[in-house]
Motif scaffolding. Sequence first.
Motif, mmCIF file in Angstrom:
data_model
loop_
_atom_site.group_PDB
_atom_site.id
_atom_site.type_symbol
_atom_site.label_atom_id
_atom_site.label_comp_id
_atom_site.label_asym_id
_atom_site.label_seq_id
_atom_site.Cartn_x
_atom_site.Cartn_y
_atom_site.Cartn_z
ATOM 1 N N ASN A 60 0.805 -1.301 -0.011
ATOM 2 C CA ASN A 60 -0.084 0.099 0.199
ATOM 3 C C ASN A 60 0.800 1.174 0.099
ATOM 4 O O ASN A 60 0.653 2.359 -0.629
ATOM 5 C CB ASN A 60 -1.011 -0.035 1.354
ATOM 6 N N GLN A 63 1.816 1.890 -3.384
ATOM 7 C CA GLN A 63 0.811 2.526 -4.312
ATOM 8 C C GLN A 63 0.682 4.153 -3.757
ATOM 9 O O GLN A 63 0.680 4.864 -4.878
ATOM 10 C CB GLN A 63 -0.344 1.877 -3.883
ATOM 11 N N ILE A 209 -6.274 5.961 -1.430
ATOM 12 C CA ILE A 209 -5.292 4.872 -1.123
ATOM 13 C C ILE A 209 -4.902 4.593 0.535
ATOM 14 O O ILE A 209 -4.683 3.553 0.991
ATOM 15 C CB ILE A 209 -4.032 4.818 -1.920
ATOM 16 N N SER A 212 -7.474 2.794 2.271
ATOM 17 C CA SER A 212 -7.474 1.532 2.087
ATOM 18 C C SER A 212 -6.385 0.880 2.934
ATOM 19 O O SER A 212 -6.317 -0.367 3.174
ATOM 20 C CB SER A 212 -7.471 1.251 0.660
ATOM 21 N N ASP A 213 -5.508 1.529 3.080
ATOM 22 C CA ASP A 213 -4.360 1.208 4.009
ATOM 23 C C ASP A 213 -4.492 0.914 5.411
ATOM 24 O O ASP A 213 -3.513 0.392 6.225
ATOM 25 C CB ASP A 213 -3.030 1.945 3.592
#
Length: 593
Positions: A60, A63, A209, A212-213
């Motif tokens: 992550n 990303q 992002i 989501s991590d």
Amino acid sequence: MKHLIQKLGLILFEQLTLKKRIILIIAAGTLIPFVCTALISNHAITLILNKHLNSGVQSNLHQVQLSLENTISNLNHVSQQLAYPGSVGMRLEQYLSAAQQYEKAKLIQDIQSELNLITFTNPSTGLVMYYFENDESYMFQNSAIRSDFSIDKLPLLAEYYGITYFGPHISNSMYNEQFVLSALRRVDLPGREGIYVYIESGFKLTQSILESDRIGKNSFHLILDNDQRISYSEAAGIFPQNTYFSMNGEPSEQTASADSGLMNGYYWFKGTSTQGWSIVSLIPKADYNQEKNRWIMQMFYLFALFTTIGLITSWLLWKMVYKPLNQFNMEMKNVISTRVHSPSVRTNIPEFTYLLKQFQNMKDQIATLFQEVELKEKRRADLEVEKLLYQINPHFLMNTLDTAHWLAVMNGQKEIDKLVLSLNKLLHYNLGKLGETSTIREEIDSLRQYLILQQIRYDFEFDVRIDVDDDVLDVTVPRFILQPLVENALYHGLDDEGYIRVDVKQRSHIEITIQDNGAGIAEDKIEELLSEQKTAREKVGMGIGMNYVKRMIESHYEGKAKLEINSEIGAGTSIKLTLPFREVKNDDERTGR
């Protein structure tokens, strides 16, 4: 030390009752494999969880890093078009150099048009304007500017190639409350200084992002600039902005070079861009260990279950053997109370039934022995009269001592048993006629029994060391040549600190040495001992003196043997007996067959 600990553990184990031993053995057999399995699985699950979690977090972070790098690359690309000699930058230079208002108005329209085109073709681009450092003014902005706008207040992210990147921070556009990244680039107009392009880019993709991590509800993220200073913080209370990411808030080479660690109760993982800035993911220690803690609780419940099963199994085994053991105890009490005719019992366990049957056979033998003892006691009065008239039959004496030995064993009289057994063995040896031959092995055995009797009789300890060459053990010698010599050492000043050393060595002859550290013997006393001047009442032990030893070796070895006595008053006595060596004969040769 290790040997001592092992010995101490063995002693403690031997002191445990059968019940405690059963519990200990079953507990060890049940729990040790479980504990070993738990430790191995704990190591394995720790590696698996750490690897899985670390790889997920690093993925992550990568990303997020790519998203930020793309945003910065886009800011660089757009700002390049607005700088000189970009198309918009060139028009700005024309605008600033134009003297006619009409020409300036035309250039303003062209610049605005191109700015709108650039904004349209780059949807993530937000606020765009030219910033003049000298008077802190701005031009050609595509949105209204906040009144508190100041370049100095923006969080620095990175600075290289003449471009300064800020963020993430709240947009300086009056109509945008979102986080953005921004860039400040020098326009480099010919002959003009302090003119910059200011551009903002949306941060929504990177924020999604980051969302989501999140490993847990309390996980956070930091963005660090090139100097490891916190530019963006989701946990400002613990990791405030504009402070260094370290334990003490000061620059730290160790933290800067590491990729992960533990700080302020958070596990942190860092991904560093090639541009120098870093993304840090913060995970609370409790959330990080959540899966492992759940596994530990499961292991705890299993441990409690295995412990309960082990205790129940131990209790059942104890109950299984308790009744037979109790029956054994009752049978032994019956024997101690002389109730040897109690009926035999049976158990549900064949092995215990067999042992109880054997015990019953032993009781029958003891009952027979009791009858014999009672019969002998009945005749005791007659024997007392008979003993006044005749000498005691030696075989009857040994049988009686043997009976007393068994009575002492049955009644747990170990000291009496030891005394009677030693006396019996000594008398058995002494029943042989004086002058007959024996072996050194038999002489040594008889001497040991004699010493046991003396220690018990006089109740004091003395050290006797006997060292005999194996090659001479079966050599024949006259009977009773060792006991009188050792008896002499005992009766001439030996005390609790005393010792007697008996050495039998094979050389070209047999050399027997008896040495003590007693009071010593005067020369005239030595002559008296060797000349048989003592009366029968004065004789000690078996009544066989050193004179007997002297005469026996002279007769047996025809003058080839020698007896020497050296003594020093207060220091001890040394007796040396030298005998010719004779080869050991086999049994047929000894008996004349």
